[in-house]
Design a protein around this motif. Structure first.
Motif, PDB file in Angstrom:
ATOM      1  N   ALA A  79       0.823  -1.213   0.000  1.00 22.79           N
ATOM      2  CA  ALA A  79       0.000   0.000   0.000  1.00 22.79           C
ATOM      3  C   ALA A  79       0.853   1.258   0.000  1.00 22.79           C
ATOM      4  O   ALA A  79       0.514   2.243  -0.672  1.00 22.79           O
ATOM      5  CB  ALA A  79      -0.949   0.009   1.193  1.00 22.79           C
ATOM      6  N   GLU A  80       1.951   1.257   0.725  1.00 21.50           N
ATOM      7  CA  GLU A  80       2.805   2.444   0.776  1.00 21.50           C
ATOM      8  C   GLU A  80       3.434   2.714  -0.590  1.00 21.50           C
ATOM      9  O   GLU A  80       3.462   3.849  -1.057  1.00 21.50           O
ATOM     10  CB  GLU A  80       3.896   2.284   1.839  1.00 21.50           C
ATOM     11  N   ARG A  83       0.815   4.102  -2.854  1.00 23.89           N
ATOM     12  CA  ARG A  83       0.555   5.508  -2.533  1.00 23.89           C
ATOM     13  C   ARG A  83       1.627   6.408  -3.147  1.00 23.89           C
ATOM     14  O   ARG A  83       1.322   7.436  -3.748  1.00 23.89           O
ATOM     15  CB  ARG A  83       0.523   5.705  -1.019  1.00 23.89           C
ATOM     16  N   ALA A  87       0.761   9.177  -5.965  1.00 21.72           N
ATOM     17  CA  ALA A  87       1.047  10.575  -5.646  1.00 21.72           C
ATOM     18  C   ALA A  87       2.086  11.137  -6.622  1.00 21.72           C
ATOM     19  O   ALA A  87       1.965  12.286  -7.072  1.00 21.72           O
ATOM     20  CB  ALA A  87       1.534  10.700  -4.209  1.00 21.72           C
ATOM     21  N   VAL A  93      -4.105  11.286  -3.313  1.00 23.53           N
ATOM     22  CA  VAL A  93      -4.317  10.010  -2.636  1.00 23.53           C
ATOM     23  C   VAL A  93      -4.132  10.198  -1.133  1.00 23.53           C
ATOM     24  O   VAL A  93      -3.326  11.024  -0.697  1.00 23.53           O
ATOM     25  CB  VAL A  93      -3.354   8.924  -3.214  1.00 23.53           C
ATOM     26  N   SER A  94      -4.905   9.452  -0.358  1.00 25.36           N
ATOM     27  CA  SER A  94      -4.850   9.571   1.094  1.00 25.36           C
ATOM     28  C   SER A  94      -3.543   8.994   1.644  1.00 25.36           C
ATOM     29  O   SER A  94      -2.786   8.332   0.927  1.00 25.36           O
ATOM     30  CB  SER A  94      -6.023   8.810   1.726  1.00 25.36           C
ATOM     31  N   GLU A  95      -3.330   9.233   2.904  1.00 27.29           N
ATOM     32  CA  GLU A  95      -2.261   8.539   3.614  1.00 27.29           C
ATOM     33  C   GLU A  95      -2.661   7.072   3.738  1.00 27.29           C
ATOM     34  O   GLU A  95      -3.815   6.711   3.482  1.00 27.29           O
ATOM     35  CB  GLU A  95      -2.068   9.150   5.007  1.00 27.29           C
ATOM     36  N   VAL A  96      -1.753   6.230   4.160  1.00 28.03           N
ATOM     37  CA  VAL A  96      -2.051   4.807   4.366  1.00 28.03           C
ATOM     38  C   VAL A  96      -2.838   4.653   5.667  1.00 28.03           C
ATOM     39  O   VAL A  96      -2.468   5.224   6.699  1.00 28.03           O
ATOM     40  CB  VAL A  96      -0.760   3.957   4.418  1.00 28.03           C
ATOM     41  N   VAL A 105      -5.197   2.817   0.909  1.00 30.25           N
ATOM     42  CA  VAL A 105      -5.150   4.217   0.500  1.00 30.25           C
ATOM     43  C   VAL A 105      -6.383   4.449  -0.353  1.00 30.25           C
ATOM     44  O   VAL A 105      -6.949   3.505  -0.922  1.00 30.25           O
ATOM     45  CB  VAL A 105      -3.852   4.592  -0.252  1.00 30.25           C
TER      46      VAL A 105
END
Length: 124
Positions: A79-80, A83, A87, A93-96, A105
């Protein structure tokens, strides 16, 4: 009998803007873009590695308002990293977010259709 989900229609207000967002920013492959006639244009886009595509266009689904589809889900290994990639391509995109059922995300397309990107939790 196998029942395979392979195409989901996503309602958008501007086909060219949505196609550019999904291909240039999110990284989907543009599989088809055909204008059948003045009432029907079919654009098929597929996330890398996915067996399921999305369809945008005119004459496909008139009962859903642009931006009304929520909870579309992509599954990734990290997920990181997803992201960072999104981005870096210019996606808001949101934070994790960490949940017992995975790391997520979230982002929206230009019309507000909502996407979840999930990293599955380790399985025993």
């Amino acid at each position: 009998m196998d029942f395979k989900l392979e195409l989901v229609t996503v309602p958008v207000s501007d086909i060219d803007r949505a196609k550019a967002f999904y291909t240039e920013k999110v990284g989907f492959n543009a599989d088809h873009d055909h204008r059948v006639n003045e009432q029907l244009r079919f654009v098929q886009l597929t996330p890398p590695g996915s067996a399921c595509s999305i369809a945008i266009g005119t004459g496909l689904e008139d009962s859903m308002a642009p931006g009304s589809l929520q909870g579309l889900q992509l599954v990734v290994a990290d997920a990181e990293a997803a992201r960072v990639e999104l981005a870096g391509r210019g996606v808001e995109v949101s934070e994790v977010h960490d949940f017992p059922w995975g790391r997520f995300v979230f982002f929206k397309d230009p019309d507000g259709n909502g996407w979840n990107v999930q990293q599955l939790p380790p399985r025993d």
